[in-house]
Design a protein around this motif. Structure first.
Motif, mmCIF file in Angstrom:
data_model
loop_
_atom_site.group_PDB
_atom_site.id
_atom_site.type_symbol
_atom_site.label_atom_id
_atom_site.label_comp_id
_atom_site.label_asym_id
_atom_site.label_seq_id
_atom_site.Cartn_x
_atom_site.Cartn_y
_atom_site.Cartn_z
ATOM 1 N N ALA A 59 0.227 -1.320 0.338
ATOM 2 C CA ALA A 59 0.053 -0.236 0.450
ATOM 3 C C ALA A 59 0.405 1.084 -0.338
ATOM 4 C CB ALA A 59 -0.684 0.367 1.039
ATOM 5 N N ASP A 62 0.760 3.283 -3.246
ATOM 6 C CA ASP A 62 -0.278 3.888 -3.778
ATOM 7 C C ASP A 62 -0.209 2.881 -4.439
ATOM 8 O OD1 ASP A 62 -2.023 5.784 -3.454
ATOM 9 O OD2 ASP A 62 -1.427 6.968 -4.938
ATOM 10 N N TYR A 64 -3.181 -0.088 -6.236
ATOM 11 C CA TYR A 64 -4.684 -0.511 -6.388
ATOM 12 C C TYR A 64 -4.718 -1.803 -5.252
ATOM 13 C CZ TYR A 64 -6.729 3.220 -8.698
ATOM 14 O OH TYR A 64 -6.506 4.703 -8.972
ATOM 15 N N ALA A 82 -10.763 -4.096 4.097
ATOM 16 C CA ALA A 82 -10.401 -2.492 3.445
ATOM 17 C C ALA A 82 -10.356 -1.735 4.228
ATOM 18 C CB ALA A 82 -12.187 -2.768 2.834
ATOM 19 N N GLU A 83 -10.705 -1.918 5.914
ATOM 20 C CA GLU A 83 -10.809 -0.975 6.685
ATOM 21 C C GLU A 83 -8.831 -0.674 6.864
ATOM 22 O OE1 GLU A 83 -12.300 -1.855 9.995
ATOM 23 O OE2 GLU A 83 -14.522 -0.969 9.148
ATOM 24 N N SER A 86 -7.295 0.908 3.404
ATOM 25 C CA SER A 86 -7.754 2.470 3.858
ATOM 26 C C SER A 86 -6.595 2.752 4.046
ATOM 27 C CB SER A 86 -8.687 2.246 3.730
ATOM 28 O OG SER A 86 -9.196 2.169 2.655
ATOM 29 N N ARG A 91 -5.900 2.283 -2.779
ATOM 30 C CA ARG A 91 -6.776 2.820 -2.736
ATOM 31 C C ARG A 91 -6.976 1.474 -3.213
ATOM 32 N NH1 ARG A 91 -5.079 6.842 -7.983
ATOM 33 N NH2 ARG A 91 -3.108 8.175 -6.758
ATOM 34 N N LEU A 92 -8.197 0.870 -3.100
ATOM 35 C CA LEU A 92 -9.542 -0.150 -2.953
ATOM 36 C C LEU A 92 -10.444 0.032 -5.414
ATOM 37 C CD1 LEU A 92 -11.866 -0.123 -0.230
ATOM 38 C CD2 LEU A 92 -9.526 -2.274 -1.236
ATOM 39 N N SER A 110 -16.215 2.243 -4.012
ATOM 40 C CA SER A 110 -14.865 1.635 -4.585
ATOM 41 C C SER A 110 -14.830 0.157 -4.082
ATOM 42 C CB SER A 110 -13.962 3.062 -3.990
ATOM 43 O OG SER A 110 -14.392 2.625 -2.789
ATOM 44 N N ILE A 128 -19.307 0.621 -0.592
ATOM 45 C CA ILE A 128 -18.044 -0.065 -1.128
ATOM 46 C C ILE A 128 -17.757 -1.385 -0.935
ATOM 47 C CG2 ILE A 128 -16.994 2.327 -0.104
ATOM 48 C CD1 ILE A 128 -15.986 0.644 2.081
ATOM 49 N N ASN A 129 -17.118 -2.063 -1.826
ATOM 50 C CA ASN A 129 -16.580 -3.315 -1.493
ATOM 51 C C ASN A 129 -17.919 -4.532 -1.456
ATOM 52 O OD1 ASN A 129 -13.482 -2.931 -0.980
ATOM 53 N ND2 ASN A 129 -14.277 -1.981 0.391
#
Length: 206
Positions: A59, A62, A64, A82-83, A86, A91-92, A110, A128-129
């Motif tokens: 991550a 940067d 995805y 996901a948390e 982030s 990026r998701l 996203s 999201i997700n």
């Protein structure tokens, strides 16, 4: 140049996601993250290069990410991943099959994936997700909360509202203008004709 994407989860849903990513031709799959015991194995030719503890490492650049595990009893694991992504600055990705119909008047959150031959009609919005699987139909003005999983050939009819973490099984149908509370599970083949309170569980009985 294609953007790098890391897939988190190396099971069956990962294989489906890989096929969609290849067809969309927007991202370059840089690797898969799964459990330590699977490192070195491959899914459709793409290597599992690390485990979930290495999300921070990738991550930082940067890149995805796409969470490529399905709804396993609850959405809890998908939400936690996901948390984490982030929090570390990842990026998701939004991954959309070129073989799906997605209205230009819809809004896709996203981290959401839309599978082959799915239909997302005008006025739809997703959180999201979410997972909208192969041949699922999301009709006009439906609202999906975060982390919803709409399985193969399921139908969510117009103006219905689904809360966060709802699972709708294959070939299930939700009637128009219903409110489905968060974390509900609608089993495969179930037809829903009334509102459901949160955490309801409906199973098809032969």
């Amino acid at each position: 140049m294609k953007k790098a994407i890391y897939l988190v989860g190396g099971g069956g849903h990962c294989a489906s996601a890989i096929d969609i990513i290849e067809q969309e031709d927007k991202f370059r799959i840089a690797g898969i993250l799964d459990s330590p015991g699977k490192i070195g194995k491959k899914v459709l030719g793409y290597e599992i290069i690390g485990d979930e503890s290495e999300i921070k490492k990738y991550a930082k650049t940067d890149n995805y990410f796409l969470i490529t595990m399905g709804h396993i009893k609850t959405c809890r694991q998908r939400r936690q991943l996901a948390e984490k992504i982030s929090a570390f600055g990842g990026r998701l990705a939004r991954v959309l099959s070129p073989h799906a119909y997605i209205s230009k008047h819809s809004r896709i959150g996203s981290g959401t994936i839309v599978g082959h031959d799915a239909i997302v009609s005008a006025g739809v919005s997703t959180g999201i997700n979410c997972i909208i699987a192969t041949k699922a139909v999301i009709e006009h003005n439906v609202r999906l909360g975060d982390y919803c999983h709409i399985s193969t050939c399921a139908v969510v009819n117009g103006e219905s509202r689904l809360g966060n973490g709802v699972f709708v099984g294959s070939n299930a149908m939700i009637r128009q203008r219903l409110k489905i509370g968060e974390k509900c599970v609608v089993g495969a083949g179930v037809n829903v004709f009334q509102d459901l309170p949160s955490k309801s569980y409906l199973k098809f009985i032969r």
